[in-house]
Scaffold this active site. Structure first.
Site, PDB file in Angstrom:
ATOM      1  N   ILE A   7     -74.966  53.520 -46.738  1.00  0.00           N
ATOM      2  CA  ILE A   7     -75.587  53.628 -45.409  1.00  0.00           C
ATOM      3  C   ILE A   7     -74.842  54.606 -44.498  1.00  0.00           C
ATOM      4  O   ILE A   7     -73.670  54.891 -44.722  1.00  0.00           O
ATOM      5  CB  ILE A   7     -75.725  52.238 -44.727  1.00  0.00           C
ATOM      6  N   LYS A  55     -71.678  50.392 -49.571  1.00  0.00           N
ATOM      7  CA  LYS A  55     -70.640  51.233 -48.948  1.00  0.00           C
ATOM      8  C   LYS A  55     -71.062  51.564 -47.529  1.00  0.00           C
ATOM      9  O   LYS A  55     -72.134  52.128 -47.298  1.00  0.00           O
ATOM     10  CB  LYS A  55     -70.419  52.539 -49.713  1.00  0.00           C
ATOM     11  N   GLU A  99     -84.005  57.187 -47.499  1.00  0.00           N
ATOM     12  CA  GLU A  99     -84.540  57.407 -46.148  1.00  0.00           C
ATOM     13  C   GLU A  99     -83.715  58.548 -45.565  1.00  0.00           C
ATOM     14  O   GLU A  99     -82.517  58.413 -45.355  1.00  0.00           O
ATOM     15  CB  GLU A  99     -84.406  56.118 -45.330  1.00  0.00           C
ATOM     16  N   CYS A 113     -82.938  59.166 -36.991  1.00  0.00           N
ATOM     17  CA  CYS A 113     -83.717  59.849 -38.037  1.00  0.00           C
ATOM     18  C   CYS A 113     -85.118  60.204 -37.546  1.00  0.00           C
ATOM     19  O   CYS A 113     -85.718  61.151 -38.021  1.00  0.00           O
ATOM     20  CB  CYS A 113     -83.778  58.988 -39.280  1.00  0.00           C
ATOM     21  N   GLU A 139     -82.773  69.605 -38.940  1.00  0.00           N
ATOM     22  CA  GLU A 139     -82.439  68.376 -38.229  1.00  0.00           C
ATOM     23  C   GLU A 139     -81.079  68.579 -37.550  1.00  0.00           C
ATOM     24  O   GLU A 139     -80.057  68.728 -38.209  1.00  0.00           O
ATOM     25  CB  GLU A 139     -82.351  67.214 -39.221  1.00  0.00           C
TER      26      GLU A 139
HETATM   27  P1  NAI Z   1     -74.413  61.930 -45.427  1.00  0.00           P
HETATM   28  O1  NAI Z   1     -75.774  61.898 -46.036  1.00  0.00           O
HETATM   29  O2  NAI Z   1     -73.409  62.835 -46.063  1.00  0.00           O
HETATM   30  O3  NAI Z   1     -73.749  60.460 -45.407  1.00  0.00           O
HETATM   31  C1  NAI Z   1     -74.479  59.253 -45.399  1.00  0.00           C
HETATM   32  C2  NAI Z   1     -73.798  58.249 -46.339  1.00  0.00           C
HETATM   33  O4  NAI Z   1     -73.769  58.791 -47.654  1.00  0.00           O
HETATM   34  C3  NAI Z   1     -72.332  57.958 -45.987  1.00  0.00           C
HETATM   35  O5  NAI Z   1     -72.037  56.614 -46.292  1.00  0.00           O
HETATM   36  C4  NAI Z   1     -71.579  58.874 -46.928  1.00  0.00           C
HETATM   37  O6  NAI Z   1     -70.267  58.442 -47.209  1.00  0.00           O
HETATM   38  C5  NAI Z   1     -72.447  58.813 -48.172  1.00  0.00           C
HETATM   39  N1  NAI Z   1     -72.297  59.958 -49.085  1.00  0.00           N
HETATM   40  C6  NAI Z   1     -72.014  61.248 -48.763  1.00  0.00           C
HETATM   41  N2  NAI Z   1     -71.942  61.996 -49.885  1.00  0.00           N
HETATM   42  C7  NAI Z   1     -72.182  61.167 -50.942  1.00  0.00           C
HETATM   43  C8  NAI Z   1     -72.247  61.349 -52.357  1.00  0.00           C
HETATM   44  N3  NAI Z   1     -72.015  62.537 -52.924  1.00  0.00           N
HETATM   45  N4  NAI Z   1     -72.525  60.278 -53.140  1.00  0.00           N
HETATM   46  C9  NAI Z   1     -72.743  59.066 -52.587  1.00  0.00           C
HETATM   47  N5  NAI Z   1     -72.692  58.838 -51.266  1.00  0.00           N
HETATM   48  C10 NAI Z   1     -72.419  59.867 -50.438  1.00  0.00           C
HETATM   49  O7  NAI Z   1     -74.582  62.264 -43.894  1.00  0.00           O
HETATM   50  P2  NAI Z   1     -73.444  62.752 -42.857  1.00  0.00           P
HETATM   51  O8  NAI Z   1     -72.570  63.755 -43.529  1.00  0.00           O
HETATM   52  O9  NAI Z   1     -72.811  61.567 -42.258  1.00  0.00           O
HETATM   53  O10 NAI Z   1     -74.317  63.467 -41.742  1.00  0.00           O
HETATM   54  C11 NAI Z   1     -74.823  64.773 -41.964  1.00  0.00           C
HETATM   55  C12 NAI Z   1     -76.232  64.867 -41.481  1.00  0.00           C
HETATM   56  O11 NAI Z   1     -77.070  63.962 -42.208  1.00  0.00           O
HETATM   57  C13 NAI Z   1     -76.466  64.493 -40.028  1.00  0.00           C
HETATM   58  O12 NAI Z   1     -76.167  65.540 -39.166  1.00  0.00           O
HETATM   59  C14 NAI Z   1     -77.935  64.182 -40.050  1.00  0.00           C
HETATM   60  O13 NAI Z   1     -78.677  65.368 -39.993  1.00  0.00           O
HETATM   61  C15 NAI Z   1     -78.146  63.537 -41.407  1.00  0.00           C
HETATM   62  N6  NAI Z   1     -78.145  62.061 -41.316  1.00  0.00           N
HETATM   63  C16 NAI Z   1     -79.338  61.398 -41.345  1.00  0.00           C
HETATM   64  C17 NAI Z   1     -79.370  60.030 -41.183  1.00  0.00           C
HETATM   65  C18 NAI Z   1     -80.652  59.275 -41.183  1.00  0.00           C
HETATM   66  O14 NAI Z   1     -80.773  58.302 -40.482  1.00  0.00           O
HETATM   67  N7  NAI Z   1     -81.604  59.631 -42.004  1.00  0.00           N
HETATM   68  C19 NAI Z   1     -78.160  59.253 -40.949  1.00  0.00           C
HETATM   69  C20 NAI Z   1     -76.948  60.032 -40.981  1.00  0.00           C
HETATM   70  C21 NAI Z   1     -76.970  61.390 -41.150  1.00  0.00           C
END
Ligand code: NAI
Ligand code: MG
Length: 493
Positions: free
Chosen positions: A164, A190, A265, A299, A396
């Site tokens: 998440i 996680k 999502e 999001c 985004e």
């Molecule tokens: P992210 O997608 O990298 O991280 C979200 C989750 O995925 C965290 O728990 C992270 O530790 C995990 N994660 C990251 N890389 C992974 C991998 N290789 N394998 C498994 N798990 C992994 O998002 P981040 O870096 O926090 O934010 C970057 C951008 O993502 C934001 O600027 C936004 O545009 C977008 N985002 C969208 C969200 C939504 O609600 N759909 C929520 C958070 C970020």
């Protein structure tokens, strides 16, 4: 921008937070490596506490515990109604501790305390909603050819890896635990590395509620290490992920090795469409809420604001007036309207897009700068005269930055609204029911709002078309993604 919040005193006291362990097999433990990382308060940039960092060894222990609980423990034979009772109990405990949880959530995520309280109500609603489902997940009898009795069973998918993000830490946890547990799965979750605290407190409440050891395991750590180890583990049957679509691509490729089920999502660049015949007071208020709610870290943020040409000038003016009134400040001060972005990284990304917008020729109408010099605050920002192909209209940004795009007809705006690889949400503001329903039918998005925005309820399916996701969370729809359908056929004599 008012800076008055700086001089006000806090209405809510920040708690002292102890260092955070991992939660594996019903126990709070240190990580195998003893490594830790800091949790940060984004309003100040200061560390709150240290957090145990899980690696592949801890992931393996958590998956083993979850598998044991799935196949051997009391969870396997527990009546469905009793699984529901545990979820009701957890909801009650969250409700009882809601204020403490909301304060922790605000402290670590930068969410304003009033929004955090709203999130906590959402958590309680979600657990109660899925508690009710636990003993209503039914198979069917199927009229097959020949003298056979065929029926279906709906059984848990198995051990579910849930990853998440940081924008709605507890709500995302609830959206994932609720249906998974109602359907009888076991969980290895996680939390996001930016917000590693409140989920651990929920683990404690789950223990108090009486969930058997191993049913819920909660880990902290980074995506590329802890997250990747969960995705790669052959003992995990499904991954449910919320975050960036680039991360989802990595996860889907890694999940291919063991052909895990995945649900995603993945955010959006949601079109918020205002026709000139709309109630403009409501539409301005709605557009404001659509983009600035939780500092745009949402999001479903209404980041592409299409305004019908005759109304555009006045609309932008009124929106800009409102941004000047917005109070940025301490998330624990009840009069604050916008807190910090979650991290330096997010703040830098947002300010980078503001620069790009100016360079590509959009007109900066309001905001555009960092607010203050402590913490990660960004002013609410408006760009007018944005072209569809500019970076600020395509990517985004995940911050308080809205792109205003003028339009001239229904067909024109539908085509342009759909001209994106995203498809999470969309909204339309008009008094003409024909326009509203045509738009709702034609727009390629998982959620459409008419004369409202960000209305999300645990009872209605939520998810994305196109690269905004796979599968649905919330509502009955989520149950499909947490059950396998088994056909049993019996020869009758
Ligand atoms: P992210 O997608 O990298 O991280 C979200 C989750 O995925 C965290 O728990 C992270 O530790 C995990 N994660 C990251 N890389 C992974 C991998 N290789 N394998 C498994 N798990 C992994 O998002 P981040 O870096 O926090 O934010 C970057 C951008 O993502 C934001 O600027 C936004 O545009 C977008 N985002 C969208 C969200 C939504 O609600 N759909 C929520 C958070 C970020
Ligand atoms: Mg990332």
């Amino acid at each position: 921008m008012s800076t008055a919040a700086k001089t006000r005193s806090r209405a809510v006291k920040a708690p002292k937070v102890t260092d955070q362990p991992l939660f594996i097999d019903g126990k709070f433990v240190d990580s195998a490596s003893d490594r830790t990382f800091p949790a940060t308060n984004p309003a100040t940039g200061e560390a709150i506490c240290q957090v145990a960092e899980a690696d592949a060894t801890d992931v393996n222990l958590a998956v083993q515990a979850a598998r044991q609980a799935l196949e051997k423990g009391p969870w396997k034979t527990m009546d469905a109604a009793d699984r529901g009772r545990l979820l009701y109990k957890l909801a009650d405990l969250v409700e009882k501790n809601a204020e403490e949880l909301a304060v922790l959530e605000a402290l670590n995520s930068g969410k304003i305390i009033t929004d955090a309280r709203g999130d906590l109500q959402g958590v309680v609603n979600t657990f109660r909603y899925y508690a009710g489902w636990a003993d209503k997940i039914e198979g069917r009898t199927v009229p097959v050819r020949g003298n056979f009795l065929s029926y279906t069973l709906r059984q848990p998918v198995g051990v579910v890896g849930q990853i998440i993000p940081w924008n709605f830490p507890l709500l995302m946890l609830a959206w994932k635990w609720g249906p998974a547990l109602a359907c009888g799965n076991t969980v290895v979750m996680k939390l996001a590395e930016q917000t590693p605290i409140t989920g651990m407190r929920l683990a404690e409440l789950a223990l108090e509620a009486g969930f058997p050891a191993g049913v819920i395991n909660v880990l902290n750590g980074y995506g590329e290490t802890t997250g990747a180890a969960i995705v790669a583990h052959p003992g995990v049957d499904k991954i449910a992920f919320t975050g960036h679509y680039e991360t989802a691509k990595v996860i889907q490729k890694a999940a291919a090795d063991t052909l895990k089920r995945v649900t995603f999502e993945l955010g959006g660049k949601s079109p918020n469409v205002v026709f000139a015949d709309a109630d403009l007071d409501q539409a301005v208020q709605g557009a404001f809420h659509a983009i600035y709610f939780h500092g745009g870290q949402c999001c479903t943020a209404g980041s592409r604001l299409f305004v019908e040409e005759p109304a555009r000038k006045e609309f932008v003016q009124r929106l800009a007036e409102k941004t000047k009134e917005r109070r940025l400040g301490d998330p624990l001060d009840e009069s604050t309207q916008q807190g910090p972005q979650v991290s330096q990284e997010q703040m830098d990304k947002i300010l980078g897009y503001v620069q790009m917008g100016q360079k590509q020729g959009a007109r900066l109408v309001a905001g555009g700068k960092r607010h203050g010099d402590k913490g990660y605050f960004v002013e609410p920002t408006i760009f007018d005269g944005v072209k569809d192909d500019m970076a600020i209209a395509r990517d985004e940004i995940f911050g308080p930055v809205v792109s205003v795009l003028p339009f001239k007809s229904v067909d024109d705006v539908i085509e342009r609204a759909n001209n994106t690889h995203y498809g999470l949400a969309a909204a339309v503001w008009t008094k003409d029911i024909d326009k509203a329903h045509c738009f709702a039918r034609e727009v390629r998005a998982g959620t459409v709002w008419v004369n409202c925005y960000h209305v999300v309820d645990t009872t209605t399916p939520f998810g994305g078309f196109k690269m905004s996701g796979q599968g649905r969370e919330n509502g009955e729809a989520a149950l499909d993604h947490y059950t396998e359908v088994k056909t049993v056929t019996v020869k009758l004599s």
